[in-house]
Design a protein around this motif. Structure first.
Motif, PDB file in Angstrom:
ATOM      1  N   GLU A 186       0.780  -1.276   0.015  1.00 39.86           N
ATOM      2  CA  GLU A 186       0.037   0.061  -0.165  1.00 39.86           C
ATOM      3  C   GLU A 186       0.957   1.297   0.053  1.00 39.86           C
ATOM      4  N   ASN A 187       1.815   1.331   0.873  1.00 42.63           N
ATOM      5  CA  ASN A 187       2.764   2.363   0.820  1.00 42.63           C
ATOM      6  C   ASN A 187       3.561   2.478  -0.498  1.00 42.63           C
ATOM      7  N   ILE A 188       3.895   1.670  -1.098  1.00 44.31           N
ATOM      8  CA  ILE A 188       4.541   1.764  -2.308  1.00 44.31           C
ATOM      9  C   ILE A 188       3.737   2.212  -3.458  1.00 44.31           C
ATOM     10  N   PHE A 189       2.298   1.750  -3.483  1.00 44.62           N
ATOM     11  CA  PHE A 189       1.436   2.494  -4.358  1.00 44.62           C
ATOM     12  C   PHE A 189       1.325   3.909  -4.010  1.00 44.62           C
ATOM     13  N   ARG A 190       1.039   4.056  -2.790  1.00 48.44           N
ATOM     14  CA  ARG A 190       0.977   5.588  -2.647  1.00 48.44           C
ATOM     15  C   ARG A 190       2.067   6.585  -2.832  1.00 48.44           C
ATOM     16  N   PHE A 191       3.433   5.788  -2.809  1.00 53.39           N
ATOM     17  CA  PHE A 191       4.487   6.617  -3.304  1.00 53.39           C
ATOM     18  C   PHE A 191       4.272   7.099  -4.823  1.00 53.39           C
ATOM     19  N   PHE A 192       3.692   6.235  -5.651  1.00 53.48           N
ATOM     20  CA  PHE A 192       3.887   6.504  -7.293  1.00 53.48           C
ATOM     21  C   PHE A 192       2.543   7.270  -7.543  1.00 53.48           C
ATOM     22  N   THR A 193       1.701   7.397  -6.828  1.00 54.60           N
ATOM     23  CA  THR A 193       0.279   7.827  -6.925  1.00 54.60           C
ATOM     24  C   THR A 193       0.461   9.361  -7.205  1.00 54.60           C
ATOM     25  N   THR A 194       1.443   9.963  -6.538  1.00 56.66           N
ATOM     26  CA  THR A 194       1.660  11.475  -6.891  1.00 56.66           C
ATOM     27  C   THR A 194       1.626  11.887  -8.342  1.00 56.66           C
ATOM     28  N   HIS A 195       2.337  10.779  -9.137  1.00 55.51           N
ATOM     29  CA  HIS A 195       2.405  11.187 -10.371  1.00 55.51           C
ATOM     30  C   HIS A 195       1.998  10.095 -11.439  1.00 55.51           C
ATOM     31  N   LEU A 196       1.614   8.858 -10.965  1.00 58.54           N
ATOM     32  CA  LEU A 196       0.965   8.211 -11.696  1.00 58.54           C
ATOM     33  C   LEU A 196      -0.475   7.550 -11.608  1.00 58.54           C
ATOM     34  N   SER A 197      -1.239   6.926 -12.348  1.00 58.50           N
ATOM     35  CA  SER A 197      -2.367   6.500 -12.042  1.00 58.50           C
ATOM     36  C   SER A 197      -2.375   5.072 -11.815  1.00 58.50           C
TER      37      SER A 197
END
Length: 330
Positions: free
Chosen positions: A2-13
């Motif tokens: 979950e934290n890994i996905f959150r890291f990338f959601t600043t710029h990726l969908s």
């Protein structure tokens, strides 16, 4: 994860479901489930970094033809690449966070290079319509001027370390990229709330070592300054080439040599550590060099300025940077 996905959601969908086709399918397992057969191992350096948590290394083994395994016991992580089937199996633990992020970033950048994208070592911010990139050597003041744009001029955060560039019809389009900001103690101490939050997180800030730096989550910056992330694409309006000197007033001068920017383009094929895995072969320099020439030609469409001094960017100076008619040294 979950934290890994959150890291990338600043710029990726992130979209639920399985696409019809993919460059890779990633399967996640617990590190405790890892069952390694007798393999011949060789040491491999994945990423060299002065920050221990970002210094990644391990062992590489070849279970069978078309398969490659990376084992990093210090992070409790194993990665099994199945090249023929375009599958990656991740065996992860609580310590795998940075290594999984680094893997995804590495694969993504290799794919982007094949699509004609250039990766510029730069921080960047946007006024909502165009992007200003801050380009320079380590310690030149990229993060200092980035925070000036974010905090004092209400720009939106685009990127803290890498900026993706594509040239369309002679115009440079810039895209953000999720990363970990690196800030010097001197810069951090200019913002008391940021310093207090970092101390609360266990970081030690020594005012006697203003050049010392720390890495931390971009979400902490978001929390402290309440700024927005924006991914792009947007036109590149200007490039700042900083040189922070405590003894001088801040001033700007227009530059015309595109090599001041293109020398900071990063090519995976030129990275001596690119062979730590072979799942996606890096695009060759022969493929990338014409793209760099296109960037060199297109830089005439945006403003390049050297910014020298204390790192204080007031409204007048920002206007000079974004105004293509301003040429005088301040």
């Amino acid at each position: 994860m979950e934290n890994i996905f959150r890291f990338f959601t600043t710029h990726l969908s992130l979209t639920p479901g399985r696409p019809a086709s993919a460059e890779a399918s990633v399967f996640v397992h617990s590190y405790a489930e890892l069952n390694i057969k007798n393999l011949e191992w060789e040491e491999v350096l994945i990423r060299r970094n002065k920050y221990p948590e970002f210094h990644l290394y391990g062992l590489r083994g070849l279970p069978e033809a078309g398969k490659e395994m990376i084992l990093s016991e210090h992070t409790g992580t194993a990665i099994l690449f199945e090249e023929h089937h375009r599958r990656i199996h991740l065996y992860i633990s609580e310590r795998s966070y940075i290594q999984v992020i680094d893997l995804i970033r590495d694969l993504f950048i290799r794919l982007e290079e094949y699509r004609g994208t250039l990766v510029l070592h730069a921080s960047a911010a946007s006024d909502g319509e165009k992007i200003i990139a801050v380009v320079g050597r380590k310690g030149a003041g990229k993060s200092t001027f980035l925070l000036e744009l974010l905090v004092d001029h209400q720009y939106k955060f685009v990127s803290g370390d890498k900026l993706f560039l594509r040239i369309n019809d002679g115009e440079i389009q810039a895209y953000g990229w999720p990363d970990y900001p690196s800030l010097g103690f001197g810069t951090i101490l200019k913002y008391p709330r940021l310093a207090e939050m970092l101390k609360a997180e266990g970081y030690e800030l020594d005012p006697a070592k203003p050049e010392a730096k720390i890495l931390f989550s971009p979400h902490l910056l978001e929390k402290v300054f309440d700024f927005q992330f924006i991914a792009g694409p947007m036109p590149l309006q200007a490039v700042l080439l900083p040189d922070v000197l405590a003894s001088e007033e801040t001033g700007v001068i227009q530059e015309s040599d595109p090599r001041l920017v293109t020398e900071h383009v990063e090519i995976t094929a030129n990275n001596p550590l690119n062979g730590w895995n072979h799942f996606i072969k890096p695009a060759s320099s022969d493929v990338m060099l014409p793209k760099i020439q296109q960037l060199s030609d297109a830089l005439s469409t945006c403003r390049m300025v050297s910014v020298r001094g204390k790192g204080i960017l007031d409204s007048e100076l920002l206007s000079r940077i974004t105004d293509s008619s301003a040429r005088a040294l301040v």
